[in-house]
Scaffold this motif. Structure first.
Motif, short mmCIF file in Angstrom:
data_model
loop_
_atom_site.label_atom_id
_atom_site.label_comp_id
_atom_site.label_asym_id
_atom_site.label_seq_id
_atom_site.Cartn_x
_atom_site.Cartn_y
_atom_site.Cartn_z
N GLU A 75 0.83 -1.21 0.00
CA GLU A 75 0.00 0.00 0.00
C GLU A 75 0.87 1.26 0.00
OE1 GLU A 75 -3.17 0.04 -0.44
OE2 GLU A 75 -3.46 -2.12 -0.33
N MET A 76 1.93 1.24 0.77
CA MET A 76 2.83 2.39 0.80
C MET A 76 3.50 2.58 -0.56
SD MET A 76 3.12 4.09 3.78
CE MET A 76 4.74 4.81 3.53
N ARG A 119 1.19 3.92 -3.53
CA ARG A 119 0.79 5.32 -3.36
C ARG A 119 1.97 6.28 -3.47
NH1 ARG A 119 -2.86 2.22 -1.19
NH2 ARG A 119 -5.03 2.93 -1.00
N LEU A 120 3.09 5.90 -2.91
CA LEU A 120 4.25 6.78 -2.98
C LEU A 120 4.78 6.88 -4.41
CD1 LEU A 120 6.20 8.61 -1.51
CD2 LEU A 120 7.55 6.59 -0.88
N ALA A 177 2.60 9.32 -6.34
CA ALA A 177 2.89 10.71 -5.99
C ALA A 177 4.20 11.17 -6.62
CB ALA A 177 2.95 10.87 -4.47
N SER A 237 5.08 14.16 -0.01
CA SER A 237 4.38 13.00 -0.58
C SER A 237 4.47 11.80 0.34
CB SER A 237 4.96 12.65 -1.95
OG SER A 237 4.71 13.68 -2.89
N ASP A 276 2.06 12.37 3.22
CA ASP A 276 0.69 12.10 2.78
C ASP A 276 0.43 10.61 2.64
OD1 ASP A 276 0.17 14.82 2.70
OD2 ASP A 276 0.45 14.99 0.53
N THR A 277 1.42 9.89 2.12
CA THR A 277 1.26 8.44 1.95
C THR A 277 1.13 7.75 3.29
OG1 THR A 277 2.51 8.49 -0.13
CG2 THR A 277 2.33 6.37 1.00
N ASP A 314 -2.34 8.48 4.53
CA ASP A 314 -3.38 7.78 3.77
C ASP A 314 -3.43 6.30 4.12
OD1 ASP A 314 -3.96 10.17 2.55
OD2 ASP A 314 -2.96 9.69 0.66
N VAL A 315 -2.27 5.67 4.22
CA VAL A 315 -2.25 4.23 4.53
C VAL A 315 -2.72 3.98 5.95
CG1 VAL A 315 -0.79 2.18 4.73
CG2 VAL A 315 -0.50 3.73 2.79
#
Length: 272
Positions: free
Chosen positions: A52-53, A56-57, A60, A70, A73-74, A77-78
């Protein structure tokens, strides 16, 4: 961005490393292993967290967003994905190191959080970027864990004591920093940019892929880059495994794991 990459688990357990490659960016993560006898507040596990990390990273980074914000934020979000199902307070939560390299116009942007390694080799020489603050935490407990045969029940107990102590200072001033549930950890990352023309080759490595240099002393960093460039990341991991198997209980090379998850990604740049 053309990247050569390989990743392999160090045991029968699922690989807790991850490598994520986009058009202009590469992200390498090394999830922190948790001894089986210690509590874990997340029901999903470290491999899920790393995936998941990483996804998303990478998105970004590909969008051109600043890397440190970023990452913050990641992390946020996770954490939101499983805050309703998992206990995310305290240290018994998944965590990972983070290494990012991005090609942007005529620049290379980078980010390094914790003890994975980024190598940048070019006109200014070889730069080794890593954050080893974790090695300064509970040093006597680490030495105790390395003083007994690898894989023994005694070593397992001592590693559990070490990890317990590390969790108490994880993502705290005076301790060490990783990506977990606290977005402010991103502020502790090593970040920067260099001209693309100044870099001839680069590599992103989890600590399982740096053992030929920092554990076994078989190669220098330059020789490791040569191996990656000439024979590829899979060969680097294969050679690492051969030495690990030659010393299964750590008699010659004391270590916390006989074999660790290993991930390497390398990029060679064409210079004019």
């Amino acid at each position: 961005m053309q990247i050569s990459a390989a990743s392999a688990p160090g045991s029968e357990r699922a690989n807790e490393d991850g490598v994520f490659v986009g058009l202009n960016s590469v992200v390498v993560l090394d999830g922190l292993s948790a001894p089986k006898d210690l509590p874990m507040g997340c029901e999903h596990g470290t491999p899920w967290f790393v995936r998941e990390m990483g996804v998303r990273l990478l998105a970004a980074a590909e969008a051109g967003q600043p890397l440190s914000p970023s990452l913050a934020d990641t992390i946020r979000d996770v954490a939101g994905l499983h805050s309703g199902t998992c206990s995310l307070e305290g240290g018994a939560v998944p965590a990972t190191t983070v290494t990012v390299l991005r090609e942007r116009d005529d620049q290379l942007d980078y980010l390094v959080l914790s003890d994975s390694v980024l190598l940048l080799d070019g006109s200014a020489g070889l730069e080794v970027l890593t954050d080893k603050r974790v090695d300064d935490v509970a040093g006597s407990l680490a030495a105790d864990a390395l003083a007994v045969p690898g894989g023994s029940s005694e070593q397992a107990a001592r590693i559990s004591a070490l990890v317990t102590a590390q969790r108490q200072v994880r993502n705290r001033p005076g301790g060490y920093w990783v990506a977990s549930t606290d977005p402010t950890a991103a502020e502790q990352a090593i970040t920067g940019s260099v001209p693309r023309s100044a870099v001839r080759r680069a590599a992103l490595l989890t600590d399982g892929a740096t053992r030929l240099v920092d554990t076994f002393g078989e190669l220098s960093w330059t020789e490791l880059l040569d191996l990656l460039q000439e024979q590829g990341p899979a060969t680097l991991i294969e050679r690492t495994r051969q030495l690990e198997e030659s010393d299964p209980v750590g008699a010659r090379w004391p270590r916390f794991k006989r074999s660790d998850d290993a991930t390497a990604a390398c990029r060679t740049f064409i210079t004019q």
